[in-house]
Scaffold this active site. Structure first.
Site, mmCIF file in Angstrom:
data_model
loop_
_atom_site.group_PDB
_atom_site.id
_atom_site.type_symbol
_atom_site.label_atom_id
_atom_site.label_comp_id
_atom_site.label_asym_id
_atom_site.label_seq_id
_atom_site.Cartn_x
_atom_site.Cartn_y
_atom_site.Cartn_z
ATOM 1 N N LYS D 21 0.917 -1.214 0.039
ATOM 2 C CA LYS D 21 -0.102 -0.366 0.167
ATOM 3 C C LYS D 21 1.095 1.098 0.131
ATOM 4 C CE LYS D 21 -4.306 0.826 0.481
ATOM 5 N NZ LYS D 21 -5.330 -0.198 -0.430
ATOM 6 N N THR D 66 -4.577 -5.097 -0.143
ATOM 7 C CA THR D 66 -3.448 -3.972 0.584
ATOM 8 C C THR D 66 -4.254 -3.245 1.369
ATOM 9 O OG1 THR D 66 -4.046 -2.556 -1.651
ATOM 10 C CG2 THR D 66 -2.557 -3.972 -1.645
ATOM 11 N N HIS D 254 21.097 27.376 -11.209
ATOM 12 C CA HIS D 254 21.774 27.978 -12.073
ATOM 13 C C HIS D 254 20.899 29.982 -11.938
ATOM 14 C CE1 HIS D 254 23.308 25.496 -13.504
ATOM 15 N NE2 HIS D 254 22.906 25.448 -14.138
#
EC number: 1.7.3.3
Lengths: 289, 289, 289, 289
Positions: D21, D66, D254
């Site tokens: 899960k 699950t 940057h």
């Protein structure tokens, strides 16, 4: 930053306010026939009315719990959601205005995912689907009697590799962009429209708008995003008498020809940097004259 | 939390490391013929090798600037990117291994957006496209001589409204889920596969895998996500001799029948809560025996 | 879906519209003294005016390129961005209204990231920073002479584990939520406010609002999100005479006690499911009476 | 793309696989004392073992649902989650390996949000918190007897406005970047580390690593991201004897000085474009020698 002494409270009042439930994901299957139909929807419902007691004195007597709003969205969908999200929005608003003792108006915001039926061996499958990119959005607002409906398309990515330019614009101190009559035009269409009629087949109109946007995108040299926006609006208003006006929001997803010449490689307008940001943003309504 | 005195430094060494440029978005148009073709790609290039001097003593002598990596990705694309991203990955790796004095290996990670050519009046348009949902992913890794290629599909949402169940599983203390032989099955396919051949028409294989996933999704009653995973792997290995093994990662996007009976409304298995999370996650490789 | 014949175009006109540049990320360092100050900003500028020629006839003569808008945002920042984003918004609008020949009004939307100066050995560092969560938002709109400024706070997550309840609300057909006088209250504050004065120290006011939100969050038993919203508004209007009214948007991020009793484990109100969605949404203005 | 005839199925077998899960959000309040403590956690549990029957023949007999995994995560937390997520990961793995009849190993992935206790009038508040940006991540893997623990920090944004440069790198065909000994250094720290000890006070170590990263960030001129990475690793291994090795993933965000000189405005290194992408990516392990 905390002030040393507590000042006397000033006089205040509650202004415009609303509450409800957001991000309710519901899914409906129409399974009466072997060929199933589906609707995959996110919705938010916001209610307006006289909620002063709750705000000012913490008295919740006349408030619906937002959990109740959620239950209602699912519960009414069983019998009440039979067609478009726009129609279901009206059903929801009628319910909340009549059910909430102090609810004067409500708004339902929808995002509907589009699923395409799968084709197997040239046959459309009865119950299997693959998701498509553009979304159907809708906002329905009203007092239970009259409604304002706005429908829309979201996340429709279109791109053409030529037949687009940008020339003749104002040159001044901060202008460095060179003119071009052959650029890539790429955008993510966010459109919304209002209706000239109180009711119609909203899903059919949505399909017609979607197709008209794609058709118009291909049918002209675009001198600017603005002009393409206007042409799309004109075409939609021509083909959809149900619509009173239409709005577009177009990010100009710049594709910048990469300078490979400084590395000794000639780039014949084939390799581009697809710049994510910043982007131009062009927005506007096109309306019936 | 800062310790009061600075302890003597312990002896350390540099372990596995890499560097390069990420999220380089490049776009290529093949415009030799009136019918343009396009490639819309994100790429990351990571180089490995002996970069100890830079890490340990701040000596950059043998490092390429990542800005140089970016320029190279665009520069080489002009002549060197003519087919699949997998092929271009090999080109890039050959370059960086030979160009960077200390580069021993490199990896290129690609995400390629899929664009469908627009159809106008039944005719495919020459230069206009609309974006599709699933993405073509690829990872190419190598030393400039030999390469490992992994290709994949990402963000392919599929759903079926029936012909899926979940029964006969283990019941224990924490089990509350009821069994069902008729549920909605919805997932977002993330697949990747490795090759049994050093080279092939990667785009053609991608298309075949894509179609096989959709076909298999529709052709059986699914007793579990695991079994559907296995069937998809079997079908792909059957139809794609180029592939040695295939991996799937399947979130089980649960659609939970909403209990409207507690509100006095019978829900005939038509209205569901499309639960965003948590979700079951099922992953596995299917390989040639 | 394409209609068989092309209908005669209907008469249309351009409605409200705007264009500009979005997602311009700029960063300014104030480095006159060893102790550097920074501003980290996203901005979108949208211009309104008579842009009919561009839309209707593809005549770009009086349009600024959105690339020019970008250059301007950076260029003017060198000398013109010295304090708050609200002040810089006015500078930008003055420029675009005077510079764009047809620009009548403009709006600048800001999102400013908050960075906290790092502390090393109890000393604030001169030039090192760590980013904080809440953002400072601002919208400045105007014709170059008069401005409407709205400032805000975004992504401020607050939570309290007790001293919050939800009782006495309306019970009806769709109500299943039990009452409670001890729940977790969690929300993500999105606030915005308007000013009673034409100008002020916007950053100082922002800090005062931020602190007042946190202080008010802790100082009472909350019988509803609505009541806490009202109290926060009242406190802000009391402590910030510069502000005319304040708006909050509060998702109610539900923490639901998990039913572990069905597994034979007593949950003494300690373990909760932090539900991501759906969520209650409560919004409102608090104004001076 | 569908082949005309169905080919004979090839022989395949199940390879490495797991299920469980994901995105289980749970929240625990420690409320024995007036001063509450909290833990705000996302977790995924993945189990490995002999799951061939389910994949190959659709036999679910030995699978945990699950949903059962989810219930277990909440259920065991009531008594079993008393300290760090790393410790709770071991508890979960022990349970699943013993409970799932075919489970041989399991992995628990955690993301823990950090909340700072609010301070009111200089006093720490008992039960009110504000969320902080960096996250505590952890991966615990094992067979129920032995465990591998990896802990980490995610989304820690740091920036310094000077004391960073990039010089002396390789110059070749695709190099256009100018050298600099004074640039802005900005990154989002993603760190993870492994342990030299089977058990320790994981939260205390996390706090020490966090502080060491910030301290090291400020304490040197950075000639490259690589060198700063190495220095951070050295400092952490020096201050944290519990740790065997540490990995960093650093995007180089940057900040590019904007060329305003072409508009007649001198930019004294104060106004920058904070480029979102592409970015340099520097990754590496620092280990005990």
């Amino acid at each position: 930053m905390t002030p040393p002494t507590v000042p006397t409270k000033v006089k205040v009042k509650l202004g415009a306010n609303n509450y409800g439930k957001a991000d309710v994901r519901f899914f409906k299957v129409f399974r009466d026939a072997p060929r199933h139909e589906i609707k995959d929807v996110w919705v938010r419902v916001a209610m307006e009315g006289d909620f002063e007691a709750a705000h000012v004195s913490g008295d919740n007597t006349d408030l619906l719990a937002t959990d109740t709003v959620r239950n209602t969205i699912y519960g009414l969908a069983v019998d009440g959601f039979t067609g478009s999200v726009e129609d279901y929005g009206k059903t929801l608003i009628r319910h909340f205005v009549s059910q909430g003792p102090k609810v004067a108006r409500a708004t339902a915001y929808f995002t509907e995912h589009q699923w395409q039926r799968l084709t197997v061996d040239g046959q459309e499958h009865d119950h299997s689907f693959v998701r498509q990119m553009p979304k159907h959005t809708a906002v329905v607002e009203g007092d239970g009697q009259t409604f304002t409906v706005t429908s829309g398309i979201d996340e429709l990515y279109v791109l053409k590799t030529t037949q687009s330019g940008w020339e003749g614009y104002l040159m001044e101190q901060f202008t460095t962009l060179p003119e071009t009559n052959d650029r890539i035009l790429a955008t993510v269409v966010t459109a919304k429209w209002e209706y000239a009629v109180p009711d119609c087949d909203y899903d059919a109109v949505w399909g017609r708008v979607y197709q008209t946007i794609l058709d118009t995108f291909t049918d002209h040299y675009s001198p600017s995003v603005q002009n393409t926006l206007y042409r799309m609006g004109e075409a939609i208003l021509t083909l959809c008498p149900e619509i009173s006006r239409v709005h577009f929001s177009f990010p100009n997803r710049h594709h910048i020809r990469y300078n490979t010449e400084r590395h000794g490689i000639e780039n014949p307008n084939t390799v581009f940097h697809a710049d994510a940001e910043p982007y131009g943003q062009i927005e506007g309504w096109v309306e019936r004259a």
